[in-house]
Design a protein around this motif. Structure first.
Motif, PDB file in Angstrom:
ATOM      1  N   SER A  85     -28.803 -14.124  -9.354  1.00 30.59           N
ATOM      2  CA  SER A  85     -28.212 -13.468 -10.524  1.00 30.59           C
ATOM      3  C   SER A  85     -27.572 -12.146 -10.148  1.00 30.59           C
ATOM      4  O   SER A  85     -26.471 -11.810 -10.609  1.00 30.59           O
ATOM      5  N   ALA A  86     -28.248 -11.366  -9.294  1.00 31.23           N
ATOM      6  CA  ALA A  86     -27.701 -10.078  -8.868  1.00 31.23           C
ATOM      7  C   ALA A  86     -26.413 -10.256  -8.077  1.00 31.23           C
ATOM      8  O   ALA A  86     -25.443  -9.513  -8.262  1.00 31.23           O
TER       9      ALA A  86
ATOM     10  N   THR B  30     -22.743  -8.938  -9.211  1.00 31.03           N
ATOM     11  CA  THR B  30     -22.059  -7.986  -8.344  1.00 31.03           C
ATOM     12  C   THR B  30     -20.685  -8.493  -7.929  1.00 31.03           C
ATOM     13  O   THR B  30     -19.689  -7.772  -8.010  1.00 31.03           O
ATOM     14  N   PHE B  31     -20.632  -9.736  -7.457  1.00 37.23           N
ATOM     15  CA  PHE B  31     -19.387 -10.246  -6.893  1.00 37.23           C
ATOM     16  C   PHE B  31     -18.599 -11.137  -7.851  1.00 37.23           C
ATOM     17  O   PHE B  31     -17.516 -11.601  -7.501  1.00 37.23           O
ATOM     18  N   GLY B  32     -19.122 -11.380  -9.035  1.00 40.34           N
ATOM     19  CA  GLY B  32     -18.435 -12.230 -10.000  1.00 40.34           C
ATOM     20  C   GLY B  32     -17.032 -11.762 -10.334  1.00 40.34           C
ATOM     21  O   GLY B  32     -16.074 -12.546 -10.260  1.00 40.34           O
ATOM     22  N   PRO B  33     -16.828 -10.478 -10.697  1.00 41.81           N
ATOM     23  CA  PRO B  33     -15.478 -10.008 -11.006  1.00 41.81           C
ATOM     24  C   PRO B  33     -14.520 -10.123  -9.824  1.00 41.81           C
ATOM     25  O   PRO B  33     -13.344 -10.450  -9.999  1.00 41.81           O
ATOM     26  N   VAL B  34     -15.018  -9.882  -8.633  1.00 42.75           N
ATOM     27  CA  VAL B  34     -14.156  -9.981  -7.444  1.00 42.75           C
ATOM     28  C   VAL B  34     -13.724 -11.427  -7.238  1.00 42.75           C
ATOM     29  O   VAL B  34     -12.554 -11.703  -6.971  1.00 42.75           O
ATOM     30  N   ILE B  35     -14.652 -12.353  -7.376  1.00 37.02           N
ATOM     31  CA  ILE B  35     -14.337 -13.764  -7.201  1.00 37.02           C
ATOM     32  C   ILE B  35     -13.355 -14.227  -8.271  1.00 37.02           C
ATOM     33  O   ILE B  35     -12.401 -14.969  -7.977  1.00 37.02           O
TER      34      ILE B  35
END
Length: 84
Positions: free
Chosen positions: A66-67, A71-76
């Protein structure tokens, strides 16, 4: 035209290079064989779980995933929207 002396030097250099290559190859083969004879491959040891996985189990894995997603969801999303 190349003189006889130059031809002899080139031939000597070529034969010397081939001889040195054969010697190095045979030495490496001998070293690898002696290592494999002295240290045979061991049987596979069972994989150990990381300390945190032992202590917290699946909860820790879920929290970690989840972390990382947060953290990287918007970048992906940004990269995939650009076609990367």
């Amino acid at each position: 035209m190349i003189s006889i002396l130059a031809q002899e030097r080139l031939l000597g250099a070529a034969l010397g290079s081939v001889f040195a290559g054969v010697v190095v190859f045979e030495q490496r083969k001998s070293i690898y064989n002696s290592i494999s004879k002295n240290y045979p491959p061991t049987t596979q040891s069972p994989m150990r779980k990381p300390v945190l996985a032992k202590k917290y189990g699946p909860e820790f894995s879920h929290l970690w995933n989840s972390a990382v997603d947060q953290t990287f969801g918007p970048v992906i999303q940004a990269l995939s929207s650009r076609g990367w």
